[in-house]
Design a protein around this motif. Structure first.
Motif, PDB file in Angstrom:
ATOM      1  N   CYS A 220       6.081  39.285 -32.500  1.00 28.92           N
ATOM      2  CA  CYS A 220       6.218  40.686 -32.574  1.00 28.92           C
ATOM      3  C   CYS A 220       7.214  41.359 -33.417  1.00 28.92           C
ATOM      4  O   CYS A 220       8.241  40.358 -33.427  1.00 28.92           O
TER       5      CYS A 220
ATOM      6  N   ARG B 242      14.507  46.864 -36.713  1.00 32.83           N
ATOM      7  CA  ARG B 242      14.134  48.069 -37.149  1.00 32.83           C
ATOM      8  C   ARG B 242      15.043  48.468 -38.445  1.00 32.83           C
ATOM      9  O   ARG B 242      14.564  48.815 -39.519  1.00 32.83           O
TER      10      ARG B 242
ATOM     11  N   TYR C 119       8.412  51.841 -40.013  1.00 32.25           N
ATOM     12  CA  TYR C 119       9.362  51.124 -39.011  1.00 32.25           C
ATOM     13  C   TYR C 119      10.014  51.589 -37.886  1.00 32.25           C
ATOM     14  O   TYR C 119       9.811  51.353 -36.670  1.00 32.25           O
TER      15      TYR C 119
ATOM     16  N   LYS D 127       8.761  54.216 -36.854  1.00 31.65           N
ATOM     17  CA  LYS D 127       7.511  54.950 -36.190  1.00 31.65           C
ATOM     18  C   LYS D 127       7.050  54.049 -35.080  1.00 31.65           C
ATOM     19  O   LYS D 127       6.875  54.014 -34.042  1.00 31.65           O
ATOM     20  N   VAL D 128       6.812  52.746 -35.477  1.00 34.43           N
ATOM     21  CA  VAL D 128       6.472  51.602 -34.534  1.00 34.43           C
ATOM     22  C   VAL D 128       7.396  51.151 -33.556  1.00 34.43           C
ATOM     23  O   VAL D 128       7.115  50.773 -32.479  1.00 34.43           O
ATOM     24  N   TYR D 129       8.966  51.338 -33.982  1.00 28.64           N
ATOM     25  CA  TYR D 129       9.897  51.057 -33.017  1.00 28.64           C
ATOM     26  C   TYR D 129       9.619  52.148 -31.745  1.00 28.64           C
ATOM     27  O   TYR D 129       9.937  51.816 -30.686  1.00 28.64           O
TER      28      TYR D 129
ATOM     29  N   ALA E 278       6.706  53.761 -30.960  1.00 34.08           N
ATOM     30  CA  ALA E 278       5.466  54.087 -30.794  1.00 34.08           C
ATOM     31  C   ALA E 278       5.219  53.179 -29.231  1.00 34.08           C
ATOM     32  O   ALA E 278       5.725  52.297 -28.964  1.00 34.08           O
TER      33      ALA E 278
ATOM     34  N   ARG F 264       2.263  51.518 -29.061  1.00 33.46           N
ATOM     35  CA  ARG F 264       1.707  50.061 -29.373  1.00 33.46           C
ATOM     36  C   ARG F 264       2.732  49.280 -30.045  1.00 33.46           C
ATOM     37  O   ARG F 264       3.364  49.764 -31.088  1.00 33.46           O
TER      38      ARG F 264
ATOM     39  N   GLU G  70       4.100  45.945 -32.505  1.00 34.23           N
ATOM     40  CA  GLU G  70       3.606  45.365 -33.795  1.00 34.23           C
ATOM     41  C   GLU G  70       3.410  43.954 -33.160  1.00 34.23           C
ATOM     42  O   GLU G  70       4.430  43.205 -32.888  1.00 34.23           O
TER      43      GLU G  70
END
Length: 299
Positions: free
Chosen positions: A81, A89, A107, A109-111, A113, A115, A117
């Motif tokens: 992950c 991040r 990065y 955004k995914v932190y 989000a 869902r 990574e």
């Protein structure tokens, strides 16, 4: 209670239990998954199987650290992950923007989000154990270890135990283009796990593990960092649920949960370095670092 594998006598792999007082007991099962299968078939816990096996046994004279350790489980697959800690991040943003930390990136955004990574990291044949060499990628100039807590999973997603993982990473390759992530993460000698599996049922709070990473060069410590799994943004069951979503995993799969320890931006690993990753209650995963010969490629 920890479970280890080591070589005994004429290079015969042996499974063993390590008690909290450091005594080591050889187990009758051949490997960790056989232990789990026996527990499932009998409707009892892996801990109960171990306790029954060692009830009338004598410990061996060696301590865990004195044994020729192997990977504690031959994980058919290792997944990992990313960006699950704030420090990770920030490091990824630094790579992607050349140090412009005030710029919002994917990065960030995914932190935030829902869902996470999750990416494929390694197979059993590619994963090394304690004291085995990890290799530097020949086409990268900025490489670091990523110390991580690993979840040892059953095929149905149950967390069977916890181990230590090293998700080696090329910061320059990932920073150049996020589509290069597989090359920044996967190469020969880029993943290690060990030295033990802490049985899940013996862990009171899996968000209280203390993680320490030390890197030595020529006998001198050049990097040291500490963190806690309490800093993890996500829950383990959430990470496992996304790994299982429309995906088949196998007994013994390891899911690395991300790193919160990143060496200084000016640091890169070098040939001869020594990496130590310690997680409280599990042990210390030690790996030397080696350069690998560059093979000529005709284009």
């Amino acid at each position: 209670m920890r479970i280890i594998r080591f070589l005994m006598g004429d290079s015969v792999p042996v499974l063993a239990a390590v008690l909290d007082d450091s005594r080591v007991y050889v187990l009758p099962q051949r490997d960790f998954l056989e232990l789990v299968r026996e527990a499932d078939e009998r409707g009892i816990s892996p801990l109960a199987v171990v306790q029954e096996a060692i009830a009338d046994a004598q410990p061996i004279p060696q301590r865990m650290e004195e044994l020729p350790l192997l990977v504690p489980v031959e994980a058919p697959e290792v997944w990992a992950c990313g960006v699950t800690y704030e420090r990770s991040r920030d490091a990824r943003n630094y790579e992607a923007t050349g140090g412009k930390l005030d710029v919002t990136t994917f990065y960030d955004k995914v932190y935030e989000a829902k869902r996470p990574e999750i990416f494929f990291k390694s197979t059993a044949a590619r994963t090394v154990g304690p004291n085995r060499e990890l290799y530097l990628r020949s086409d990268s100039n900025w490489q670091i270890p990523e110390p991580e807590l690993g979840l040892v999973l059953a095929s149905d997603g149950r967390i069977l135990g916890y181990t230590v993982g090293n998700d080696m990473s090329c910061r320059d390759i990932e920073g150049e283009n996020p589509l290069y992530l597989p090359q920044a993460k996967v190469w020969r000698g880029s993943c290690s796990i060990g030295p033990a599996i802490r049985l899940a049922e013996t862990v009171d709070d899996p968000y209280a593990f203390q993680i320490t990473c030390r890197i030595s060069r020529n006998g001198t410590k050049v990097v040291e960092g500490t963190a806690s799994t309490g800093q993890l943004k996500r829950r383990y069951d959430d990470l496992v649920a996304y790994l299982l979503r429309d995906n088949q995993i196998f007994d013994g799969t390891v899911l690395l949960t991300g790193t919160c320890i990143v060496p200084p931006d000016e640091f890169t690993l070098a040939d001869g370095d020594r990496i130590e990753i310690e997680i409280s209650g599990i042990g210390v995963l030690v790996n030397p670092v080696k350069s690998q010969a560059v093979k000529s490629v005709t284009v």
